[in-house]
Design a protein around this motif. Sequence first.
Motif, PDB file in Angstrom:
ATOM      1  N   GLY A  27       0.335   3.427   9.065  1.00 10.29           N
ATOM      2  CA  GLY A  27       0.508   2.202   8.292  1.00 10.29           C
ATOM      3  C   GLY A  27       1.918   1.660   8.381  1.00 10.29           C
ATOM      4  O   GLY A  27       2.119   0.445   8.518  1.00 10.29           O
ATOM      5  N   GLU A  28       2.904   2.552   8.338  1.00  7.08           N
ATOM      6  CA  GLU A  28       4.300   2.120   8.445  1.00  7.08           C
ATOM      7  C   GLU A  28       4.569   1.474   9.802  1.00  7.08           C
ATOM      8  O   GLU A  28       5.233   0.425   9.896  1.00  7.08           O
ATOM      9  CB  GLU A  28       5.216   3.327   8.234  1.00  7.08           C
TER      10      GLU A  28
ATOM     11  N   ARG B 153       2.848  -1.988   9.986  1.00  5.71           N
ATOM     12  CA  ARG B 153       3.594  -3.048   9.292  1.00  5.71           C
ATOM     13  C   ARG B 153       4.823  -3.468  10.100  1.00  5.71           C
ATOM     14  O   ARG B 153       5.168  -4.653  10.163  1.00  5.71           O
ATOM     15  CB  ARG B 153       3.997  -2.573   7.898  1.00  5.71           C
TER      16      ARG B 153
ATOM     17  N   TRP C  28       3.770  -5.664  12.980  1.00  8.76           N
ATOM     18  CA  TRP C  28       3.447  -7.013  12.539  1.00  8.76           C
ATOM     19  C   TRP C  28       4.724  -7.824  12.293  1.00  8.76           C
ATOM     20  O   TRP C  28       4.812  -8.993  12.660  1.00  8.76           O
ATOM     21  CB  TRP C  28       2.602  -6.970  11.272  1.00  8.76           C
ATOM     22  N   GLN C  29       5.729  -7.186  11.684  1.00 11.42           N
ATOM     23  CA  GLN C  29       6.992  -7.877  11.438  1.00 11.42           C
ATOM     24  C   GLN C  29       7.656  -8.288  12.754  1.00 11.42           C
ATOM     25  O   GLN C  29       8.273  -9.354  12.849  1.00 11.42           O
ATOM     26  CB  GLN C  29       7.935  -6.968  10.638  1.00 11.42           C
TER      27      GLN C  29
ATOM     28  N   VAL D 258      -1.626  -0.767   4.500  1.00 12.23           N
ATOM     29  CA  VAL D 258      -1.009  -2.097   4.651  1.00 12.23           C
ATOM     30  C   VAL D 258       0.080  -2.377   3.627  1.00 12.23           C
ATOM     31  O   VAL D 258       0.799  -3.364   3.764  1.00 12.23           O
ATOM     32  CB  VAL D 258      -2.091  -3.204   4.571  1.00 12.23           C
ATOM     33  N   ASP D 259       0.228  -1.542   2.603  1.00  6.22           N
ATOM     34  CA  ASP D 259       1.198  -1.826   1.547  1.00  6.22           C
ATOM     35  C   ASP D 259       2.065  -0.590   1.291  1.00  6.22           C
ATOM     36  O   ASP D 259       1.546   0.500   1.009  1.00  6.22           O
ATOM     37  CB  ASP D 259       0.485  -2.242   0.259  1.00  6.22           C
ATOM     38  N   ALA D 260       3.385  -0.753   1.372  1.00  5.58           N
ATOM     39  CA  ALA D 260       4.301   0.379   1.236  1.00  5.58           C
ATOM     40  C   ALA D 260       4.265   0.979  -0.170  1.00  5.58           C
ATOM     41  O   ALA D 260       4.349   2.199  -0.336  1.00  5.58           O
ATOM     42  CB  ALA D 260       5.725  -0.061   1.569  1.00  5.58           C
TER      43      ALA D 260
ATOM     44  N   TYR E 126      -5.725  -3.788  -2.097  1.00  2.02           N
ATOM     45  CA  TYR E 126      -4.714  -4.709  -1.591  1.00  2.02           C
ATOM     46  C   TYR E 126      -5.374  -6.057  -1.326  1.00  2.02           C
ATOM     47  O   TYR E 126      -6.322  -6.159  -0.552  1.00  2.02           O
ATOM     48  CB  TYR E 126      -4.102  -4.171  -0.294  1.00  2.02           C
TER      49      TYR E 126
ATOM     50  N   ALA F 221      -3.194  -8.774   5.221  1.00  6.32           N
ATOM     51  CA  ALA F 221      -3.096  -7.495   5.922  1.00  6.32           C
ATOM     52  C   ALA F 221      -2.743  -7.711   7.389  1.00  6.32           C
ATOM     53  O   ALA F 221      -3.216  -8.658   8.013  1.00  6.32           O
ATOM     54  CB  ALA F 221      -4.427  -6.749   5.821  1.00  6.32           C
ATOM     55  N   PRO F 222      -1.898  -6.834   7.964  1.00  3.14           N
ATOM     56  CA  PRO F 222      -1.589  -6.939   9.391  1.00  3.14           C
ATOM     57  C   PRO F 222      -2.850  -6.895  10.237  1.00  3.14           C
ATOM     58  O   PRO F 222      -3.740  -6.081  10.004  1.00  3.14           O
ATOM     59  CB  PRO F 222      -0.710  -5.708   9.640  1.00  3.14           C
TER      60      PRO F 222
END
Length: 253
Positions: free
Chosen positions: A72-73, A76, A79-80, A128-130, A147, A151-152
């Motif tokens: 997940g990390e 994300r 995606w950034q 998807v969420d830290a 969430y 989402a990415p």
Amino acid sequence: MDLDEVADRLYALPPSEFTAARTAEARAAKDEGDVRLSREIAKLRRPTVSAWAVNRLAREHPGELAELLDLGERLRAAWQEQDADVLAELTRRRGEVTGTAGRLARQAGGLSAGAGTEVDQTLDAAVVDAEAAAEVRRGRLVKPLHYSGFAPAPIPRERPGPRKRSAEDEAEQARRREEAEAARAREREQARAAHQEWLQALETAKAEHEERAEKVARLEKKLAKARKRLDDARQRLEVTQREERQARRRLDR
């Protein structure tokens, strides 16, 4: 004994054992003279079945959970950075890793279809969420996570036409309606679970009150008998003292 230590013990227990164990822990803290800790323990909420299953996953399968949260990390971050290739690869792996974690969580047993869905939603939220990931890693969830943000997802390589955009908009609206309905259903389930928890706490408090009331009644009965015996002894003492004085006066004549 501190709150973290107690919370770790309590949230490792099945929900059916949580309330009684929490009451015992709060009483133990109070007996040790730590009233503040006792009150903090009493405020800990019983987890839902799905939350407990995810907590169990964090404790018993930390490696698989770490793999999920690491993915997940990275997802994300991709995606950034708008890295389409990495994002596509991680998205393909996401289903496999999440599926493995979900199956391990379900091994706890006793999960309904709805609870299983909540487990999947919680794991998706952690991907998807830290903040959700941190909560899941801690292993003290009291309710499932969800969430609702963006989402990415794989980055599209071509601009969709008007018809495709319209269909996507309709699909997005339908998805949001489904999510809203699911959120309302979860809120109702959480309210029902909270009510059930307080009912159990009420039964425990009633049982404790009755037990202590019976003990007080027994002690009061014993005290009444002891006071009666004391009164009888006092009367015998007074009679004996009077008789002794009379005997002494006769002796002195």
